[in-house]
Scaffold this motif. Structure first.
Motif, mmCIF file in Angstrom:
data_model
loop_
_atom_site.group_PDB
_atom_site.id
_atom_site.type_symbol
_atom_site.label_atom_id
_atom_site.label_comp_id
_atom_site.label_asym_id
_atom_site.label_seq_id
_atom_site.Cartn_x
_atom_site.Cartn_y
_atom_site.Cartn_z
ATOM 1 N N SER A 99 0.825 -1.208 0.000
ATOM 2 C CA SER A 99 0.000 0.000 0.000
ATOM 3 C C SER A 99 0.857 1.253 0.000
ATOM 4 C CB SER A 99 -0.920 -0.005 1.228
ATOM 5 O OG SER A 99 -1.772 -1.124 1.208
ATOM 6 N N ILE A 100 1.951 1.218 0.730
ATOM 7 C CA ILE A 100 2.837 2.382 0.807
ATOM 8 C C ILE A 100 3.700 2.497 -0.448
ATOM 9 C CG2 ILE A 100 4.723 3.422 2.154
ATOM 10 C CD1 ILE A 100 3.552 2.089 4.600
ATOM 11 N N TYR A 101 3.903 1.388 -1.146
ATOM 12 C CA TYR A 101 4.754 1.381 -2.341
ATOM 13 C C TYR A 101 4.253 2.379 -3.382
ATOM 14 C CZ TYR A 101 7.016 -0.381 -6.588
ATOM 15 O OH TYR A 101 7.733 -0.493 -7.752
ATOM 16 N N SER A 102 2.941 2.491 -3.512
ATOM 17 C CA SER A 102 2.387 3.411 -4.515
ATOM 18 C C SER A 102 2.657 4.871 -4.174
ATOM 19 C CB SER A 102 0.875 3.188 -4.651
ATOM 20 O OG SER A 102 0.239 3.429 -3.407
ATOM 21 N N GLY A 103 2.959 5.150 -2.919
ATOM 22 C CA GLY A 103 3.221 6.537 -2.524
ATOM 23 C C GLY A 103 4.681 6.850 -2.338
ATOM 24 N N ARG A 104 5.568 6.007 -2.887
ATOM 25 C CA ARG A 104 7.003 6.206 -2.662
ATOM 26 C C ARG A 104 7.509 7.493 -3.308
ATOM 27 N NH1 ARG A 104 6.126 2.737 -6.733
ATOM 28 N NH2 ARG A 104 7.523 2.688 -8.559
ATOM 29 N N PHE A 105 6.916 7.891 -4.458
ATOM 30 C CA PHE A 105 7.377 9.114 -5.115
ATOM 31 C C PHE A 105 6.876 10.349 -4.368
ATOM 32 C CE2 PHE A 105 7.462 6.039 -8.680
ATOM 33 C CZ PHE A 105 8.810 6.136 -8.976
ATOM 34 N N ILE A 106 5.712 10.255 -3.749
ATOM 35 C CA ILE A 106 5.232 11.361 -2.918
ATOM 36 C C ILE A 106 6.161 11.540 -1.724
ATOM 37 C CG2 ILE A 106 3.316 12.156 -1.476
ATOM 38 C CD1 ILE A 106 1.429 10.622 -3.293
ATOM 39 N N ILE A 107 6.600 10.436 -1.157
ATOM 40 C CA ILE A 107 7.545 10.499 -0.030
ATOM 41 C C ILE A 107 8.843 11.157 -0.487
ATOM 42 C CG2 ILE A 107 8.927 9.088 1.543
ATOM 43 C CD1 ILE A 107 6.653 7.060 1.573
ATOM 44 N N ARG A 108 9.305 10.788 -1.673
ATOM 45 C CA ARG A 108 10.555 11.357 -2.189
ATOM 46 C C ARG A 108 10.396 12.855 -2.436
ATOM 47 N NH1 ARG A 108 15.978 11.120 -2.303
ATOM 48 N NH2 ARG A 108 16.787 12.062 -4.204
ATOM 49 N N THR A 109 9.267 13.261 -2.993
ATOM 50 C CA THR A 109 9.039 14.676 -3.278
ATOM 51 C C THR A 109 9.001 15.496 -1.993
ATOM 52 O OG1 THR A 109 7.773 14.079 -5.251
ATOM 53 C CG2 THR A 109 7.490 16.310 -4.393
ATOM 54 N N MET A 110 8.289 15.009 -0.996
ATOM 55 C CA MET A 110 8.207 15.715 0.287
ATOM 56 C C MET A 110 9.575 15.788 0.942
ATOM 57 S SD MET A 110 4.633 14.103 1.726
ATOM 58 C CE MET A 110 4.602 15.132 3.188
ATOM 59 N N LYS A 111 10.369 14.768 0.762
ATOM 60 C CA LYS A 111 11.713 14.765 1.344
ATOM 61 C C LYS A 111 12.601 15.816 0.661
ATOM 62 C CE LYS A 111 15.659 11.694 2.080
ATOM 63 N NZ LYS A 111 16.216 10.335 1.817
ATOM 64 N N LEU A 112 12.433 15.968 -0.665
ATOM 65 C CA LEU A 112 13.259 16.924 -1.408
ATOM 66 C C LEU A 112 12.951 18.369 -1.031
ATOM 67 C CD1 LEU A 112 13.271 15.326 -4.992
ATOM 68 C CD2 LEU A 112 15.170 15.428 -3.341
ATOM 69 N N VAL A 113 11.704 18.669 -0.674
ATOM 70 C CA VAL A 113 11.359 20.045 -0.316
ATOM 71 C C VAL A 113 11.662 20.356 1.150
ATOM 72 C CG1 VAL A 113 9.604 20.192 -2.112
ATOM 73 C CG2 VAL A 113 8.957 19.424 0.187
ATOM 74 N N GLY A 114 12.288 19.397 1.833
ATOM 75 C CA GLY A 114 12.739 19.665 3.202
ATOM 76 C C GLY A 114 11.759 19.324 4.303
ATOM 77 N N VAL A 115 10.736 18.558 4.003
ATOM 78 C CA VAL A 115 9.778 18.166 5.041
ATOM 79 C C VAL A 115 10.434 17.150 5.974
ATOM 80 C CG1 VAL A 115 7.508 17.150 5.473
ATOM 81 C CG2 VAL A 115 7.878 18.584 3.462
ATOM 82 N N SER A 116 10.166 17.283 7.241
ATOM 83 C CA SER A 116 10.770 16.364 8.216
ATOM 84 C C SER A 116 10.208 14.955 8.057
ATOM 85 C CB SER A 116 10.510 16.855 9.643
ATOM 86 O OG SER A 116 9.135 16.813 9.944
ATOM 87 N N TRP A 117 10.988 13.962 8.505
ATOM 88 C CA TRP A 117 10.563 12.568 8.394
ATOM 89 C C TRP A 117 9.298 12.308 9.228
ATOM 90 C CZ3 TRP A 117 15.055 8.499 8.100
ATOM 91 C CH2 TRP A 117 15.882 8.818 7.024
ATOM 92 N N GLY A 118 9.224 12.936 10.369
ATOM 93 C CA GLY A 118 8.043 12.743 11.211
ATOM 94 C C GLY A 118 6.773 13.253 10.544
ATOM 95 N N PHE A 119 6.887 14.400 9.855
ATOM 96 C CA PHE A 119 5.722 14.964 9.155
ATOM 97 C C PHE A 119 5.318 14.072 7.982
ATOM 98 C CE2 PHE A 119 3.522 17.743 6.201
ATOM 99 C CZ PHE A 119 2.661 18.438 7.039
#
Length: 277
Positions: free
Chosen positions: A175-195
């Motif tokens: 289920s989380i696999y489909s959102g891996r690129f969203i996770i990558r995008t949020m990580k690139l813009v500096g969002v914290s891991w907890g958020f």
């Protein structure tokens, strides 16, 4: 739809796990009942008064190892013998050959050979007691069979717990696999891991809670049908047992879904861009 299918899969796994936990507790109740049905016969001397019998009855009721007891008089013992054998031994003996006795049902914790040996030795020291009789071979056989059943159920529970963890972990990770690129995008813009983890953890919490709740409803319905089919099982199935099984299933569902989500999201947070494809 992915989270829906994940919820269905999680619910089915939790139902199987709940069934195993239920039967483990049910087997424990049943084994206690079987042990407490084993009787220890305390034979009394013939020449004792009713006052002494009453005192000894009170003494036995206060003992920690006694679950229940029944007094059998000489006349009752003779009557039971006549019903069982069809003849009266007092007719050709001239006297009643039976003595008064107490039939003790021992607490399940003490219904084993070691404890019964200590109990019988203490009872034989009482001045009113002539002898103490119990079927040692039957006690050993019952305890040995119950021990084997307990080992089988425990092994099945451990195996099913591992399988449940693997199945729920795989469904959550897919289920989380489909959102891996969203996770990558949020990580690139500096969002914290907890958020980043927060929305996934929230979905997993609701997933685990609803799956556990549905599994509890299915299990409760199954128990209700079982009791409707055989009402005599009420003596082994109590509300405390059902509440415990329901709580374990709900807690297990929450822990598994939240734990698997936490580590799965962390896996994609640590991945490099090339590993996502």
């Amino acid at each position: 739809m992915q989270w829906f299918t994940t919820g269905v899969s999680t619910t089915l796994v939790l139902i199987l796990l709940g069934i195993v936990f239920f039967f483990i507790l049910f087997a424990g109740r049943l084994s206690d009942s079987v042990k407490e049905n084993l009787t220890v016969t305390v034979l009394l001397h013939k020449e004792i008064s009713d006052a002494d019998i009453h005192k000894f009855h009170t003494f036995l009721k206060e003992q920690y190892y006694v679950c229940d007891l029944e007094y059998v008089s000489c006349e009752q013992a003779l009557e039971e013998q006549v019903k069982a054998m069809g003849n009266d031994p007092s007719e050709f003996l001239g006297v009643n050959p039976f003595t008064a006795s107490f039939e003790l049902h021992i607490n399940a914790l003490y219904a084993n050979s070691d404890s019964l040996a200590i109990v019988t030795s203490r009872l034989k020291k009482a001045p009113l007691v002539e002898d103490v009789i119990y079927q040692k071979e039957l006690v050993d056989t019952v305890n040995e069979n119950l021990r084997h059943v307990s080992y089988v159920l425990l092994g099945l529970a451990i195996l099913l717990a591992l399988v449940s963890f693997a199945l729920i972990s795989n469904t959550v990770r897919l289920s989380i696999y489909s959102g891996r690129f969203i996770i990558r995008t949020m990580k690139l813009v500096g969002v914290s891991w907890g958020f980043i983890r927060r929305p996934f953890m929230a979905k997993s919490f609701y997933l685990g809670f609803i799956s556990g709740l549905v599994a509890d409803i299915v299990l409760l319905s199954g128990v209700h049908m079982l009791l409707h089919y055989d009402p005599s099982l009420c003596q082994y199935i109590h509300w405390s047992m059902l509440l415990f099984v329901g709580g374990v299933v709900l807690l297990f569902g929450l822990i598994l879904t939240l734990g698997c989500t936490y580590f799965s999201v962390g896996k994609y947070l640590r991945m490099k861009a090339g590993e996502l494809y």
